[in-house]
Motif scaffolding. Sequence first.
Motif, PDB file in Angstrom:
ATOM      1  N   ASP A 134     -11.532  -1.043 -10.307  1.00  0.00           N
ATOM      2  CA  ASP A 134     -10.240  -0.390 -10.048  1.00  0.00           C
ATOM      3  C   ASP A 134      -9.485  -1.080  -8.925  1.00  0.00           C
ATOM      4  O   ASP A 134      -8.251  -1.168  -8.952  1.00  0.00           O
ATOM      5  N   ARG A 135     -10.205  -1.561  -7.919  1.00  0.00           N
ATOM      6  CA  ARG A 135      -9.543  -2.239  -6.801  1.00  0.00           C
ATOM      7  C   ARG A 135      -8.846  -3.514  -7.283  1.00  0.00           C
ATOM      8  O   ARG A 135      -7.717  -3.803  -6.901  1.00  0.00           O
ATOM      9  N   THR A 136      -9.539  -4.286  -8.125  1.00  0.00           N
ATOM     10  CA  THR A 136      -8.937  -5.515  -8.632  1.00  0.00           C
ATOM     11  C   THR A 136      -7.766  -5.198  -9.548  1.00  0.00           C
ATOM     12  O   THR A 136      -6.738  -5.893  -9.520  1.00  0.00           O
ATOM     13  N   SER A 137      -7.894  -4.156 -10.369  1.00  0.00           N
ATOM     14  CA  SER A 137      -6.797  -3.752 -11.252  1.00  0.00           C
ATOM     15  C   SER A 137      -5.538  -3.432 -10.459  1.00  0.00           C
ATOM     16  O   SER A 137      -4.438  -3.886 -10.789  1.00  0.00           O
ATOM     17  N   GLN A 138      -5.696  -2.633  -9.411  1.00  0.00           N
ATOM     18  CA  GLN A 138      -4.539  -2.293  -8.584  1.00  0.00           C
ATOM     19  C   GLN A 138      -4.058  -3.497  -7.792  1.00  0.00           C
ATOM     20  O   GLN A 138      -2.862  -3.655  -7.545  1.00  0.00           O
ATOM     21  N   GLY A 139      -5.010  -4.349  -7.396  1.00  0.00           N
ATOM     22  CA  GLY A 139      -4.652  -5.526  -6.621  1.00  0.00           C
ATOM     23  C   GLY A 139      -3.734  -6.470  -7.374  1.00  0.00           C
ATOM     24  O   GLY A 139      -2.791  -7.030  -6.796  1.00  0.00           O
ATOM     25  N   ILE A 140      -3.965  -6.649  -8.675  1.00  0.00           N
ATOM     26  CA  ILE A 140      -3.106  -7.562  -9.432  1.00  0.00           C
ATOM     27  C   ILE A 140      -1.703  -6.982  -9.577  1.00  0.00           C
ATOM     28  O   ILE A 140      -0.705  -7.717  -9.533  1.00  0.00           O
ATOM     29  N   LEU A 141      -1.589  -5.671  -9.743  1.00  0.00           N
ATOM     30  CA  LEU A 141      -0.257  -5.057  -9.824  1.00  0.00           C
ATOM     31  C   LEU A 141       0.479  -5.212  -8.495  1.00  0.00           C
ATOM     32  O   LEU A 141       1.682  -5.512  -8.469  1.00  0.00           O
ATOM     33  N   ALA A 142      -0.249  -5.010  -7.391  1.00  0.00           N
ATOM     34  CA  ALA A 142       0.371  -5.207  -6.082  1.00  0.00           C
ATOM     35  C   ALA A 142       0.787  -6.655  -5.890  1.00  0.00           C
ATOM     36  O   ALA A 142       1.851  -6.942  -5.324  1.00  0.00           O
ATOM     37  N   ALA A 143      -0.015  -7.598  -6.385  1.00  0.00           N
ATOM     38  CA  ALA A 143       0.275  -9.014  -6.190  1.00  0.00           C
ATOM     39  C   ALA A 143       1.549  -9.440  -6.922  1.00  0.00           C
ATOM     40  O   ALA A 143       2.380 -10.170  -6.373  1.00  0.00           O
ATOM     41  N   VAL A 144       1.722  -8.997  -8.177  1.00  0.00           N
ATOM     42  CA  VAL A 144       2.916  -9.423  -8.912  1.00  0.00           C
ATOM     43  C   VAL A 144       4.173  -8.813  -8.311  1.00  0.00           C
ATOM     44  O   VAL A 144       5.257  -9.411  -8.381  1.00  0.00           O
ATOM     45  N   VAL A 145       4.040  -7.637  -7.684  1.00  0.00           N
ATOM     46  CA  VAL A 145       5.191  -7.040  -7.000  1.00  0.00           C
ATOM     47  C   VAL A 145       5.433  -7.742  -5.675  1.00  0.00           C
ATOM     48  O   VAL A 145       6.566  -8.110  -5.337  1.00  0.00           O
ATOM     49  N   GLN A 146       4.365  -7.942  -4.907  1.00  0.00           N
ATOM     50  CA  GLN A 146       4.492  -8.567  -3.596  1.00  0.00           C
ATOM     51  C   GLN A 146       5.061  -9.976  -3.706  1.00  0.00           C
ATOM     52  O   GLN A 146       5.852 -10.409  -2.847  1.00  0.00           O
ATOM     53  N   GLN A 147       4.696 -10.705  -4.756  1.00  0.00           N
ATOM     54  CA  GLN A 147       5.188 -12.064  -4.944  1.00  0.00           C
ATOM     55  C   GLN A 147       6.511 -12.112  -5.710  1.00  0.00           C
ATOM     56  O   GLN A 147       6.961 -13.175  -6.141  1.00  0.00           O
ATOM     57  N   ARG A 148       7.121 -10.929  -5.873  1.00  0.00           N
ATOM     58  CA  ARG A 148       8.454 -10.790  -6.443  1.00  0.00           C
ATOM     59  C   ARG A 148       8.577 -11.334  -7.874  1.00  0.00           C
ATOM     60  O   ARG A 148       9.615 -11.874  -8.264  1.00  0.00           O
ATOM     61  N   GLY A 170       7.127   1.816  -0.752  1.00  0.00           N
ATOM     62  CA  GLY A 170       7.101   0.791   0.286  1.00  0.00           C
ATOM     63  C   GLY A 170       5.805   0.032   0.428  1.00  0.00           C
ATOM     64  O   GLY A 170       5.779  -1.006   1.089  1.00  0.00           O
ATOM     65  N   ALA A 171       4.704   0.515  -0.153  1.00  0.00           N
ATOM     66  CA  ALA A 171       3.436  -0.215  -0.037  1.00  0.00           C
ATOM     67  C   ALA A 171       3.549  -1.535  -0.781  1.00  0.00           C
ATOM     68  O   ALA A 171       4.030  -1.587  -1.908  1.00  0.00           O
ATOM     69  N   GLN A 172       3.111  -2.620  -0.135  1.00  0.00           N
ATOM     70  CA  GLN A 172       3.232  -3.942  -0.728  1.00  0.00           C
ATOM     71  C   GLN A 172       1.889  -4.623  -0.959  1.00  0.00           C
ATOM     72  O   GLN A 172       1.841  -5.774  -1.362  1.00  0.00           O
ATOM     73  N   SER A 173       0.809  -3.943  -0.674  1.00  0.00           N
ATOM     74  CA  SER A 173      -0.508  -4.527  -0.890  1.00  0.00           C
ATOM     75  C   SER A 173      -1.486  -3.419  -1.225  1.00  0.00           C
ATOM     76  O   SER A 173      -1.216  -2.234  -1.005  1.00  0.00           O
ATOM     77  N   LEU A 174      -2.638  -3.823  -1.753  1.00  0.00           N
ATOM     78  CA  LEU A 174      -3.666  -2.842  -2.097  1.00  0.00           C
ATOM     79  C   LEU A 174      -4.126  -2.087  -0.864  1.00  0.00           C
ATOM     80  O   LEU A 174      -4.342  -0.876  -0.909  1.00  0.00           O
ATOM     81  N   SER A 175      -4.272  -2.778   0.259  1.00  0.00           N
ATOM     82  CA  SER A 175      -4.732  -2.114   1.480  1.00  0.00           C
ATOM     83  C   SER A 175      -3.730  -1.060   1.945  1.00  0.00           C
ATOM     84  O   SER A 175      -4.126   0.011   2.422  1.00  0.00           O
ATOM     85  N   GLU A 176      -2.444  -1.323   1.792  1.00  0.00           N
ATOM     86  CA  GLU A 176      -1.439  -0.334   2.173  1.00  0.00           C
ATOM     87  C   GLU A 176      -1.487   0.879   1.255  1.00  0.00           C
ATOM     88  O   GLU A 176      -1.318   2.026   1.701  1.00  0.00           O
ATOM     89  N   MET A 177      -1.722   0.649  -0.034  1.00  0.00           N
ATOM     90  CA  MET A 177      -1.855   1.776  -0.965  1.00  0.00           C
ATOM     91  C   MET A 177      -3.080   2.600  -0.623  1.00  0.00           C
ATOM     92  O   MET A 177      -3.035   3.840  -0.623  1.00  0.00           O
ATOM     93  N   GLU A 178      -4.183   1.930  -0.323  1.00  0.00           N
ATOM     94  CA  GLU A 178      -5.404   2.657   0.035  1.00  0.00           C
ATOM     95  C   GLU A 178      -5.209   3.446   1.324  1.00  0.00           C
ATOM     96  O   GLU A 178      -5.748   4.557   1.466  1.00  0.00           O
ATOM     97  N   PHE A 179      -4.428   2.904   2.245  1.00  0.00           N
ATOM     98  CA  PHE A 179      -4.210   3.628   3.484  1.00  0.00           C
ATOM     99  C   PHE A 179      -3.382   4.889   3.239  1.00  0.00           C
ATOM    100  O   PHE A 179      -3.648   5.943   3.832  1.00  0.00           O
TER     101      PHE A 179
END
Length: 307
Positions: free
Chosen positions: A151-165, A198-207
């Motif tokens: 699940d962490r990797t799944s969410q991480g890829i979604l965060a990555a494509v958003v973070q990298q615009r 506003g969260a731009q990374s997996l760690s921010e979402m987890e927080f």
Amino acid sequence: MDRDRDGWRGVAGRQGGVVTRAQLRDLGVSRWFVRNQVVAERWVARSPTAISTFTGVMTREQRMWLGVLQGGPRALVGGMTAMEVHGLANWHRDTITVLVPYGDDIQEPIDGIDFVRTRKAIDSFGSPSSELPLMRVEPAALLWAARERSDRTSQGILAAVVQQRLTTPEALTSWLRSLKPLRKAPLFRQALADMSDGAQSLSEMEFKRLCRRFGIAEPAQQTKRRDGEGKLRFTDCEWRLPDGRLLVLEIDGGFHMEVEHWEDDLARQRALSAPDRVIIRCTTREIRDDPERLVRDLRRLGVQRAA
């Protein structure tokens, strides 16, 4: 024959030098001519379906063409491969992914190419701006994330494509509705909602989820701030405290432990510091493994309970 050769040359030129036997036949190129080219080692039979009109090692793009031509007329480069073509950085996978509808014939597997079957109607998945049959970044990311076990990797890829615009949370949410039913859809909806906030990374979402779990006020995320040198910065998390001060929490991932990143972060922290601005740090490991202590420290510094 010269006219026929010009025809196949045009098709091959648009497909990275790779053509199918069926394409050559439709262009009037005889199977005897193809056989002679292969025997003379001017062409190479890369699979039962596809021929390369060159010899030597294929480039990655040429292998993508090989995959989609082997996969059939509706096949698309998908998954992590498609996202990489769209510009995704730091998530490289050597294996090339090709999405193929159920029912389409694949004569033979090819080493290094993963043919992924799908029952979804993929006619709308193709990128209109690509000569290569390529999935749009949104369905490529969501379908890859749905197949991923972690699940962490799944969410991480979604965060990555958003973070990298490469896309937006709103576009991914719209595609999520179009792809239903989709495995892990509730998890993705929550992650995309956090990104929209506003969260731009997996760690921010987890927080943010940590804040909800322990009942403390959720922070503002990715807030624009000018540092002491006038440079525009984005803070990970921040709260306005009851005494008027601003508490800023910066979340450090594993790469922050490298010396150059660590020194850059220290300089950034000094530049962002001000008499009314308190800056603290935590790691992604603390968010996952020691949240109680982190929450206790935040409360001690003045972060209030959620309303």
